[in-house]
Motif scaffolding. Structure first.
Motif, PDB file in Angstrom:
ATOM      1  N   ALA A 242       0.833  -1.209   0.000  1.00  0.00           N
ATOM      2  CA  ALA A 242       0.000   0.000   0.000  1.00  0.00           C
ATOM      3  C   ALA A 242       0.864   1.254   0.000  1.00  0.00           C
ATOM      4  CB  ALA A 242      -0.926  -0.009   1.217  1.00  0.00           C
ATOM      5  N   MET A 243       1.982   1.218   0.736  1.00  0.00           N
ATOM      6  CA  MET A 243       2.862   2.373   0.804  1.00  0.00           C
ATOM      7  C   MET A 243       3.401   2.740  -0.573  1.00  0.00           C
ATOM      8  SD  MET A 243       6.262   2.952   3.199  1.00  0.00           S
ATOM      9  CE  MET A 243       7.220   1.660   2.403  1.00  0.00           C
ATOM     10  N   VAL A 244       3.864   1.760  -1.324  1.00  0.00           N
ATOM     11  CA  VAL A 244       4.452   2.066  -2.629  1.00  0.00           C
ATOM     12  C   VAL A 244       3.375   2.402  -3.667  1.00  0.00           C
ATOM     13  CG1 VAL A 244       6.508   0.693  -2.196  1.00  0.00           C
ATOM     14  CG2 VAL A 244       4.550  -0.370  -3.297  1.00  0.00           C
ATOM     15  N   ARG A 245       2.108   2.049  -3.376  1.00  0.00           N
ATOM     16  CA  ARG A 245       1.010   2.427  -4.269  1.00  0.00           C
ATOM     17  C   ARG A 245       0.474   3.816  -3.947  1.00  0.00           C
ATOM     18  NH1 ARG A 245      -3.044  -2.002  -3.036  1.00  0.00           N
ATOM     19  NH2 ARG A 245      -4.449  -0.627  -4.215  1.00  0.00           N
ATOM     20  N   ASN A 246       0.937   4.401  -2.851  1.00  0.00           N
ATOM     21  CA  ASN A 246       0.545   5.758  -2.473  1.00  0.00           C
ATOM     22  C   ASN A 246       1.357   6.733  -3.326  1.00  0.00           C
ATOM     23  OD1 ASN A 246       0.446   8.324  -1.263  1.00  0.00           O
ATOM     24  ND2 ASN A 246       0.312   7.494   0.806  1.00  0.00           N
ATOM     25  N   ARG A 247       0.702   7.341  -4.316  1.00  0.00           N
ATOM     26  CA  ARG A 247       1.423   8.190  -5.276  1.00  0.00           C
ATOM     27  C   ARG A 247       2.078   9.383  -4.593  1.00  0.00           C
ATOM     28  NH1 ARG A 247      -1.363  10.894 -10.658  1.00  0.00           N
ATOM     29  NH2 ARG A 247       0.193  12.517 -11.020  1.00  0.00           N
ATOM     30  N   ALA A 248       1.382   9.992  -3.630  1.00  0.00           N
ATOM     31  CA  ALA A 248       1.959  11.146  -2.933  1.00  0.00           C
ATOM     32  C   ALA A 248       3.208  10.735  -2.168  1.00  0.00           C
ATOM     33  CB  ALA A 248       0.925  11.758  -1.986  1.00  0.00           C
ATOM     34  N   TRP A 249       3.147   9.561  -1.528  1.00  0.00           N
ATOM     35  CA  TRP A 249       4.318   9.091  -0.787  1.00  0.00           C
ATOM     36  C   TRP A 249       5.468   8.774  -1.740  1.00  0.00           C
ATOM     37  CZ3 TRP A 249       7.401   4.820  -0.883  1.00  0.00           C
ATOM     38  CH2 TRP A 249       8.312   4.691   0.170  1.00  0.00           C
ATOM     39  N   MET A 250       5.179   8.110  -2.843  1.00  0.00           N
ATOM     40  CA  MET A 250       6.232   7.709  -3.774  1.00  0.00           C
ATOM     41  C   MET A 250       6.933   8.924  -4.368  1.00  0.00           C
ATOM     42  SD  MET A 250       8.032   5.345  -5.072  1.00  0.00           S
ATOM     43  CE  MET A 250       7.130   3.858  -4.631  1.00  0.00           C
ATOM     44  N   VAL A 251       6.154   9.949  -4.732  1.00  0.00           N
ATOM     45  CA  VAL A 251       6.764  11.171  -5.261  1.00  0.00           C
ATOM     46  C   VAL A 251       7.639  11.815  -4.195  1.00  0.00           C
ATOM     47  CG1 VAL A 251       6.296  13.513  -6.077  1.00  0.00           C
ATOM     48  CG2 VAL A 251       4.962  11.601  -6.971  1.00  0.00           C
ATOM     49  N   THR A 252       7.121  11.874  -2.959  1.00  0.00           N
ATOM     50  CA  THR A 252       7.901  12.463  -1.860  1.00  0.00           C
ATOM     51  C   THR A 252       9.181  11.678  -1.628  1.00  0.00           C
ATOM     52  OG1 THR A 252       5.841  13.188  -0.805  1.00  0.00           O
ATOM     53  CG2 THR A 252       7.829  13.210   0.540  1.00  0.00           C
ATOM     54  N   PHE A 253       9.090  10.360  -1.620  1.00  0.00           N
ATOM     55  CA  PHE A 253      10.255   9.502  -1.387  1.00  0.00           C
ATOM     56  C   PHE A 253      11.332   9.728  -2.449  1.00  0.00           C
ATOM     57  CE2 PHE A 253      12.524   5.542  -2.305  1.00  0.00           C
ATOM     58  CZ  PHE A 253      13.101   5.281  -1.072  1.00  0.00           C
ATOM     59  N   LEU A 254      10.950   9.692  -3.715  1.00  0.00           N
ATOM     60  CA  LEU A 254      11.925   9.859  -4.793  1.00  0.00           C
ATOM     61  C   LEU A 254      12.495  11.270  -4.818  1.00  0.00           C
ATOM     62  CD1 LEU A 254      10.092   7.899  -7.653  1.00  0.00           C
ATOM     63  CD2 LEU A 254      12.045   7.136  -6.289  1.00  0.00           C
ATOM     64  N   PHE A 255      11.632  12.263  -4.635  1.00  0.00           N
ATOM     65  CA  PHE A 255      12.068  13.660  -4.643  1.00  0.00           C
ATOM     66  C   PHE A 255      13.033  13.913  -3.484  1.00  0.00           C
ATOM     67  CE2 PHE A 255      11.485  18.264  -3.914  1.00  0.00           C
ATOM     68  CZ  PHE A 255      11.669  18.740  -5.206  1.00  0.00           C
ATOM     69  N   CYS A 256      12.693  13.366  -2.317  1.00  0.00           N
ATOM     70  CA  CYS A 256      13.542  13.553  -1.136  1.00  0.00           C
ATOM     71  C   CYS A 256      14.869  12.809  -1.289  1.00  0.00           C
ATOM     72  CB  CYS A 256      12.794  13.072   0.101  1.00  0.00           C
ATOM     73  SG  CYS A 256      13.609  13.457   1.669  1.00  0.00           S
ATOM     74  N   ALA A 364       1.328  13.218   2.570  1.00  0.00           N
ATOM     75  CA  ALA A 364       1.272  11.841   2.080  1.00  0.00           C
ATOM     76  C   ALA A 364       0.545  10.932   3.059  1.00  0.00           C
ATOM     77  CB  ALA A 364       2.694  11.319   1.836  1.00  0.00           C
ATOM     78  N   VAL A 365       0.574  11.274   4.353  1.00  0.00           N
ATOM     79  CA  VAL A 365      -0.170  10.499   5.352  1.00  0.00           C
ATOM     80  C   VAL A 365      -1.671  10.663   5.131  1.00  0.00           C
ATOM     81  CG1 VAL A 365      -0.647  10.236   7.816  1.00  0.00           C
ATOM     82  CG2 VAL A 365       1.706  10.624   7.038  1.00  0.00           C
ATOM     83  N   ASP A 366      -2.116  11.908   4.906  1.00  0.00           N
ATOM     84  CA  ASP A 366      -3.538  12.149   4.628  1.00  0.00           C
ATOM     85  C   ASP A 366      -3.970  11.431   3.350  1.00  0.00           C
ATOM     86  OD1 ASP A 366      -3.730  13.711   6.861  1.00  0.00           O
ATOM     87  OD2 ASP A 366      -3.575  15.620   5.799  1.00  0.00           O
ATOM     88  N   TYR A 367      -3.120  11.488   2.327  1.00  0.00           N
ATOM     89  CA  TYR A 367      -3.434  10.830   1.058  1.00  0.00           C
ATOM     90  C   TYR A 367      -3.588   9.325   1.273  1.00  0.00           C
ATOM     91  CZ  TYR A 367      -3.198  10.106  -4.037  1.00  0.00           C
ATOM     92  OH  TYR A 367      -3.484   9.781  -5.343  1.00  0.00           O
ATOM     93  N   HIS A 368      -2.730   8.767   2.131  1.00  0.00           N
ATOM     94  CA  HIS A 368      -2.781   7.335   2.421  1.00  0.00           C
ATOM     95  C   HIS A 368      -4.097   6.984   3.112  1.00  0.00           C
ATOM     96  CE1 HIS A 368      -0.448   3.576   2.638  1.00  0.00           C
ATOM     97  NE2 HIS A 368      -1.116   3.336   3.762  1.00  0.00           N
ATOM     98  N   VAL A 437      12.992  17.649 -11.176  1.00  0.00           N
ATOM     99  CA  VAL A 437      11.940  18.316 -11.939  1.00  0.00           C
ATOM    100  C   VAL A 437      10.983  17.280 -12.529  1.00  0.00           C
ATOM    101  CG1 VAL A 437      11.438  19.688 -13.995  1.00  0.00           C
ATOM    102  CG2 VAL A 437      13.286  20.381 -12.455  1.00  0.00           C
ATOM    103  N   ALA A 438      11.546  16.207 -13.068  1.00  0.00           N
ATOM    104  CA  ALA A 438      10.715  15.163 -13.664  1.00  0.00           C
ATOM    105  C   ALA A 438       9.851  14.465 -12.617  1.00  0.00           C
ATOM    106  CB  ALA A 438      11.600  14.144 -14.377  1.00  0.00           C
ATOM    107  N   ILE A 439      10.395  14.253 -11.418  1.00  0.00           N
ATOM    108  CA  ILE A 439       9.663  13.550 -10.367  1.00  0.00           C
ATOM    109  C   ILE A 439       8.525  14.404  -9.800  1.00  0.00           C
ATOM    110  CG2 ILE A 439       9.839  12.616  -8.020  1.00  0.00           C
ATOM    111  CD1 ILE A 439      10.983  10.790 -10.167  1.00  0.00           C
ATOM    112  N   ILE A 440       8.793  15.666  -9.491  1.00  0.00           N
ATOM    113  CA  ILE A 440       7.783  16.501  -8.830  1.00  0.00           C
ATOM    114  C   ILE A 440       6.609  16.801  -9.759  1.00  0.00           C
ATOM    115  CG2 ILE A 440       8.672  18.780  -9.460  1.00  0.00           C
ATOM    116  CD1 ILE A 440       7.343  17.666  -6.001  1.00  0.00           C
ATOM    117  N   ALA A 441       6.796  16.618 -11.045  1.00  0.00           N
ATOM    118  CA  ALA A 441       5.688  16.829 -11.990  1.00  0.00           C
ATOM    119  C   ALA A 441       4.533  15.868 -11.726  1.00  0.00           C
ATOM    120  CB  ALA A 441       6.193  16.646 -13.426  1.00  0.00           C
ATOM    121  N   PHE A 442       4.768  14.777 -10.995  1.00  0.00           N
ATOM    122  CA  PHE A 442       3.723  13.799 -10.703  1.00  0.00           C
ATOM    123  C   PHE A 442       3.074  14.009  -9.331  1.00  0.00           C
ATOM    124  CE2 PHE A 442       6.386  11.755 -13.888  1.00  0.00           C
ATOM    125  CZ  PHE A 442       5.444  11.194 -14.737  1.00  0.00           C
ATOM    126  N   TRP A 443       3.400  15.113  -8.638  1.00  0.00           N
ATOM    127  CA  TRP A 443       2.813  15.373  -7.311  1.00  0.00           C
ATOM    128  C   TRP A 443       1.292  15.532  -7.432  1.00  0.00           C
ATOM    129  CZ3 TRP A 443       3.410  14.726  -2.437  1.00  0.00           C
ATOM    130  CH2 TRP A 443       2.705  15.483  -1.502  1.00  0.00           C
TER     131      TRP A 443
END
Length: 461
Positions: A242-256, A364-368, A437-443
């Motif tokens: 579920a964590m890796v399917r959370n798009r907000a979390w995944m974008v945050t993880f990669l961007f961070c 990302a917690v709220d999105y989850h 730049v490429a990653i945050i475009a999916f936020w």
């Protein structure tokens, strides 16, 4: 009356009462910022000077140090996730996150001193000592950083208040960076009396005392207001999926991860760049604090900017401008004032995106919860903590390997080594920011906050 929906227990009360409960006292915001100061002071000192300490003071081979950084942090991958799962299952009279600050503060402070202490022994023994102390420090850091990140979404559900906490955290980070990077070498010289080995140990002891005080204050001053009441009993596998399917979390993880990969590269190579390329050691005290010390300014302006632009558009614009400035920097090296001016502007722009990460992690917690019905603050926060350590470790390892491949010898630096240092200072940040730049475009969260809060509240009602 209490209703439980999808494993999330919430007390039914009027919206006005909930809003009042979300109000944060000024000292609570300050204390949360000081919590990031506590975590950041030690970790920024490690990130900025441990490579220098290991190669120039402990006299360890650069390539071996690169492997040390990489292996230790990869081991932390399991530790961070484990701590996150522990936080989700922790229920004590002090709350879910606060006990970790109380019981980890003292051993972490001791390990910080031991990490910046070297022993009189063979190279192999010194390397083994470095592995043990650095690895233990990283493990204890997990028991601080993961609960600390999980604390923000527990303190308030209000997006504006989270932006304020994010700003307070950015200020704490900025102060820790300024102190760790600008003051370390002068203090090493002052306290060590010309002996860098003694100086680093004493500076680490000073930083350890400050870290301990700030962590204990965090324990006593910050409250947890929102979290699941029932302990987690779900299998770990579905939670991870579920964590890796959370798009907000995944974008945050990669961007961070990319942000701290850039950060790890820059702060690891800056001292070498200032001394060997710019021939201006005095610039260390300006360049290093500027890398993220400019968070102090961005903490005040970021909320106003992102309120107008949203996180996605604001970060893309800031990174694009920073990339342009980094492309100009190599052409103005000889003009120190112009170089520093452009560098500071670029640092401010990048700091805006670092400030956004703190809010993104909480959102990302709220999105989850919106998608899956549970919050899992600990697990989600562990992934973000992991991203910072993986990013910094790989960044520092890259620089160490580059130095090793270039044949860097502190006693006889070649032109080839200087060229490698120069390329690393510019090339890695530009490449990494382009990927960001490429990653945050999916936020996905811009414009969704109110809808998510209302739908979660409707479910609970």
């Amino acid at each position: 009356m209490t209703s439980v929906v999808a494993g999330h227990a919430m007390e039914e009360r009027p919206a006005t009462a909930a809003a009042a409960n979300d109000r944060l006292k000024p000292w609570e915001k300050i204390s949360y910022g000081l919590g990031d100061f506590a975590c950041g002071l030690s970790w920024n000192a490690v990130g900025a000077f441990l490579l220098y300490f290991y190669t120039n003071v402990a006299l360890l081979p650069a390539a071996a140090v690169g492997t040390l950084f990489l292996l230790s942090r990869l081991f932390d991958a399991g530790v961070d996730l484990g701590v996150g799962l522990m936080v989700d299952r922790t229920r004590t009279r002090w709350g879910r996150t606060r006990p970790y600050f109380l019981f980890t503060a003292i051993p972490f402070s001791i390990l910080l001193v031991l990490t910046f202490t070297t022993i009189d022994a063979s190279t192999g023994a010194k390397l083994a000592y470095a592995y043990v102390t650095f690895s233990l420090l990283g493990i204890l850091y997990s028991f601080l950083a993961v609960p600390f990140s999980a604390l923000m979404p527990m303190m308030t559900n209000d997006h504006g208040s989270r932006m304020q906490l994010g700003s307070a955290r950015a200020i704490g980070t900025s102060i820790s960076v300024i102190l760790a990077t600008a003051a370390t070498m002068p203090l090493v010289g002052l306290l060590g009396g010309g002996n860098e080995r003694t100086g680093f140990a004493l500076v680490a002891a000073l930083f350890a005392v400050l870290t301990l005080a700030a962590l204990l204050n965090l324990f006593f001053s910050c409250r947890e207001r929102h979290h699941d009441e029932a302990p987690r009993s779900e299998a770990i596998g579905p939670q991870l999926r579920a964590m890796v399917r959370n798009r907000a979390w995944m974008v945050t993880f990669l961007f961070c991860t990319l942000n701290f990969l850039r950060f790890g590269c820059v702060i690891s190579v800056t001292a070498f760049f200032a001394i060997e390329v710019m021939k201006a050691p005095w610039m260390i005290g300006i360049l290093l604090p500027a890398v993220s010390g400019t968070l102090l300014l961005s903490a005040f302006i970021a909320p106003m900017i992102f309120k107008r632009t949203g996180i996605r558009r604001g970060c893309i614009a800031a990174l694009a401008l920073a990339i342009i400035l980094h492309l100009i920097l190599p052409w103005v090296e000889a003009q120190h004032i112009l170089f520093l001016s452009l560098f500071l502007i670029a640092a401010i722009l990048v700091s805006l995106t670092m400030t956004a990460i703190f809010t993104m992690a909480a959102d990302a917690v709220d999105y989850h919860e919106w998608i899956f019905g549970v919050r899992n603050e600990g697990l989600l926060s562990s992934g973000i903590s992991l991203s910072t350590k993986i990013g910094m470790a790989i960044g520092a390892a890259i620089i160490a390997y580059v130095l090793g491949i270039a044949g860097y010898d502190p006693k006889a630096v070649t032109n080839g080594a200087r060229a490698a240092i120069r390329w690393s200072y510019y090339g890695w940040p530009i490449a990494i920011m382009t990927l960001q730049v490429a990653i945050i475009a999916f936020w996905p969260m811009d414009g969704l906050h109110e809808r998510i809060r209302k739908e979660i509240a409707a479910r609970a009602g």
